[in-house]
Design a protein around this motif. Structure first.
Motif, short mmCIF file in Angstrom:
data_model
loop_
_atom_site.label_atom_id
_atom_site.label_comp_id
_atom_site.label_asym_id
_atom_site.label_seq_id
_atom_site.Cartn_x
_atom_site.Cartn_y
_atom_site.Cartn_z
N ARG A 182 8.61 21.44 46.80
CA ARG A 182 8.42 22.83 46.40
C ARG A 182 7.98 23.65 47.60
O ARG A 182 6.98 23.34 48.26
CB ARG A 182 7.36 22.92 45.30
CG ARG A 182 7.80 22.31 43.98
CD ARG A 182 6.64 22.19 43.01
NE ARG A 182 6.02 23.50 42.76
CZ ARG A 182 4.86 23.62 42.10
NH1 ARG A 182 4.23 22.54 41.66
NH2 ARG A 182 4.36 24.83 41.89
N ILE A 183 8.76 24.69 47.91
CA ILE A 183 8.45 25.54 49.04
C ILE A 183 7.08 26.19 48.89
O ILE A 183 6.33 26.34 49.86
CB ILE A 183 9.53 26.64 49.21
CG1 ILE A 183 10.87 26.01 49.59
CG2 ILE A 183 9.11 27.65 50.27
CD1 ILE A 183 10.88 25.34 50.94
N SER A 184 6.72 26.57 47.67
CA SER A 184 5.44 27.23 47.45
C SER A 184 4.26 26.34 47.83
O SER A 184 3.27 26.82 48.40
CB SER A 184 5.32 27.67 45.99
OG SER A 184 5.38 26.56 45.12
N VAL A 185 4.37 25.05 47.55
CA VAL A 185 3.30 24.12 47.87
C VAL A 185 3.20 23.95 49.39
O VAL A 185 2.10 23.93 49.97
CB VAL A 185 3.52 22.75 47.19
CG1 VAL A 185 2.45 21.75 47.62
CG2 VAL A 185 3.51 22.92 45.68
N VAL A 186 4.36 23.83 50.05
CA VAL A 186 4.37 23.72 51.50
C VAL A 186 3.83 25.00 52.14
O VAL A 186 3.08 24.96 53.12
CB VAL A 186 5.80 23.43 52.02
CG1 VAL A 186 5.83 23.39 53.55
CG2 VAL A 186 6.31 22.12 51.44
N TRP A 187 4.20 26.13 51.57
CA TRP A 187 3.73 27.42 52.08
C TRP A 187 2.21 27.52 51.99
O TRP A 187 1.55 27.99 52.91
CB TRP A 187 4.41 28.54 51.30
CG TRP A 187 4.31 29.90 51.92
CD1 TRP A 187 3.60 30.95 51.44
CD2 TRP A 187 4.95 30.36 53.11
NE1 TRP A 187 3.75 32.05 52.27
CE2 TRP A 187 4.58 31.70 53.30
CE3 TRP A 187 5.79 29.74 54.04
CZ2 TRP A 187 5.02 32.45 54.39
CZ3 TRP A 187 6.24 30.49 55.12
CH2 TRP A 187 5.85 31.82 55.28
N ASN A 188 1.67 27.09 50.85
CA ASN A 188 0.22 27.07 50.70
C ASN A 188 -0.44 26.15 51.71
O ASN A 188 -1.48 26.49 52.31
CB ASN A 188 -0.16 26.64 49.28
CG ASN A 188 0.09 27.72 48.25
OD1 ASN A 188 0.15 28.90 48.58
ND2 ASN A 188 0.25 27.32 47.00
N ALA A 189 0.15 24.98 51.92
CA ALA A 189 -0.40 24.03 52.90
C ALA A 189 -0.34 24.62 54.31
O ALA A 189 -1.27 24.44 55.10
CB ALA A 189 0.38 22.72 52.84
N PHE A 190 0.74 25.32 54.61
CA PHE A 190 0.91 25.93 55.93
C PHE A 190 -0.22 26.91 56.21
O PHE A 190 -0.75 26.98 57.32
CB PHE A 190 2.26 26.63 56.00
CG PHE A 190 2.53 27.33 57.29
CD1 PHE A 190 2.89 26.62 58.42
CD2 PHE A 190 2.44 28.72 57.38
CE1 PHE A 190 3.15 27.27 59.62
CE2 PHE A 190 2.69 29.37 58.57
CZ PHE A 190 3.05 28.64 59.70
N PHE A 191 -0.61 27.69 55.20
CA PHE A 191 -1.66 28.70 55.39
C PHE A 191 -3.05 28.20 55.00
O PHE A 191 -4.00 28.98 54.94
CB PHE A 191 -1.32 29.96 54.59
CG PHE A 191 -0.26 30.80 55.25
CD1 PHE A 191 -0.54 31.52 56.40
CD2 PHE A 191 1.02 30.84 54.73
CE1 PHE A 191 0.43 32.28 57.02
CE2 PHE A 191 1.99 31.61 55.34
CZ PHE A 191 1.70 32.33 56.49
N GLY A 192 -3.17 26.89 54.75
CA GLY A 192 -4.48 26.31 54.50
C GLY A 192 -5.02 26.53 53.11
O GLY A 192 -6.24 26.44 52.90
N ILE A 193 -4.16 26.82 52.16
CA ILE A 193 -4.58 26.96 50.77
C ILE A 193 -4.47 25.58 50.11
O ILE A 193 -3.37 25.06 49.94
CB ILE A 193 -3.71 27.97 50.02
CG1 ILE A 193 -3.77 29.34 50.71
CG2 ILE A 193 -4.13 28.09 48.57
CD1 ILE A 193 -2.79 30.36 50.17
N PRO A 194 -5.60 24.96 49.77
CA PRO A 194 -5.56 23.56 49.32
C PRO A 194 -4.95 23.38 47.94
O PRO A 194 -5.10 24.22 47.05
CB PRO A 194 -7.04 23.16 49.32
CG PRO A 194 -7.78 24.44 49.11
CD PRO A 194 -6.97 25.49 49.82
N THR A 195 -4.24 22.30 47.78
CA THR A 195 -3.71 21.87 46.49
C THR A 195 -3.94 20.36 46.39
O THR A 195 -4.28 19.71 47.38
CB THR A 195 -2.21 22.17 46.35
OG1 THR A 195 -1.49 21.43 47.36
CG2 THR A 195 -1.91 23.65 46.51
#
Length: 210
Positions: A182-195
């Protein structure tokens, strides 16, 4: 208390696969920052000559070679293209290396991939460009510049030293993608938003030093 403190210190030391160390550790980044600061001073010194603020450039080996290079048509062409002397551009880039090298924690490869990748974009292309400019000195200008050669070597060293941290961040993001697709999960990881997935990916890449 001392035994507990020692155990905590040992537990806080991590290795990030595939390296036998943490590429974001201060021991890895401080040398980069120091070397980048040295290159910043050298490039600024040469830029002062290109701006006409000093009359000559120190060169222990090539006599007036440095001035011939800094005054060359290649340098003048680059000045017209980018609007500032090439040495000044190098100074800004080296300063960026130092500042970006200091930014972030010792887990920034996981918590701030965007910062690590921005750092890599600043460091690695600079090493390539510096090498090309050095080749142009001999092939086109026909003169050599001692400080230019030194800063070019520094650029290559910086690129080599920065590679491992950039690689770790990219590997981390790739692992997040493989786990989520999922691009959204990778995008969050890229900007340091934890999941949950990004935490799992980070844990898989890390191991504690015994």
């Amino acid at each position: 208390m001392s035994n507990q403190a020692n155990n905590t210190a040992r537990a806080s030391r991590i290795e990030v696969a595939p390296w036998a160390y943490n590429p974001s550790a201060w021991s890895q980044r401080i040398p980069i920052c120091i070397l980048a600061a040295v290159a910043t001073l050298m490039a600024t010194y040469m830029a002062l000559y290109q701006w006409g603020l000093i009359n000559a450039v120190w060169d222990p080996f090539f006599d007036e070679g440095s001035q011939n290079v800094l005054d060359s048509k290649v340098a003048q062409t680059m000045d017209r293209w980018i609007g500032i002397p090439d040495a000044a551009l190098g100074a800004f880039a080296y300063l960026g290396d130092a500042v970006l090298g200091l930014a972030g924690s010792t887990r920034r490869w996981q918590y701030r991939p965007w910062l690590v990748i921005l750092f890599g974009i600043d460091v690695i292309p600079l090493g390539i460009v510096s090498s090309v400019l050095v080749i142009l000195q001999g092939a086109v200008v026909g003169s050599w510049c001692f400080l230019c050669l030194v800063t070019a070597v520094i650029s290559l060293i910086l690129a080599y030293w920065a590679y491992d941290e950039v690689y770790s961040s990219l590997k981390y993001l790739l692992l997040v993608w493989k786990k989520s697709h999922r691009i959204s999960v990778v995008w969050n990881a890229f900007f340091g938003i934890p999941t949950t997935i990004s935490r799992q990916a980070g844990d898989e890449l890390m191991r504690e030093v015994n």
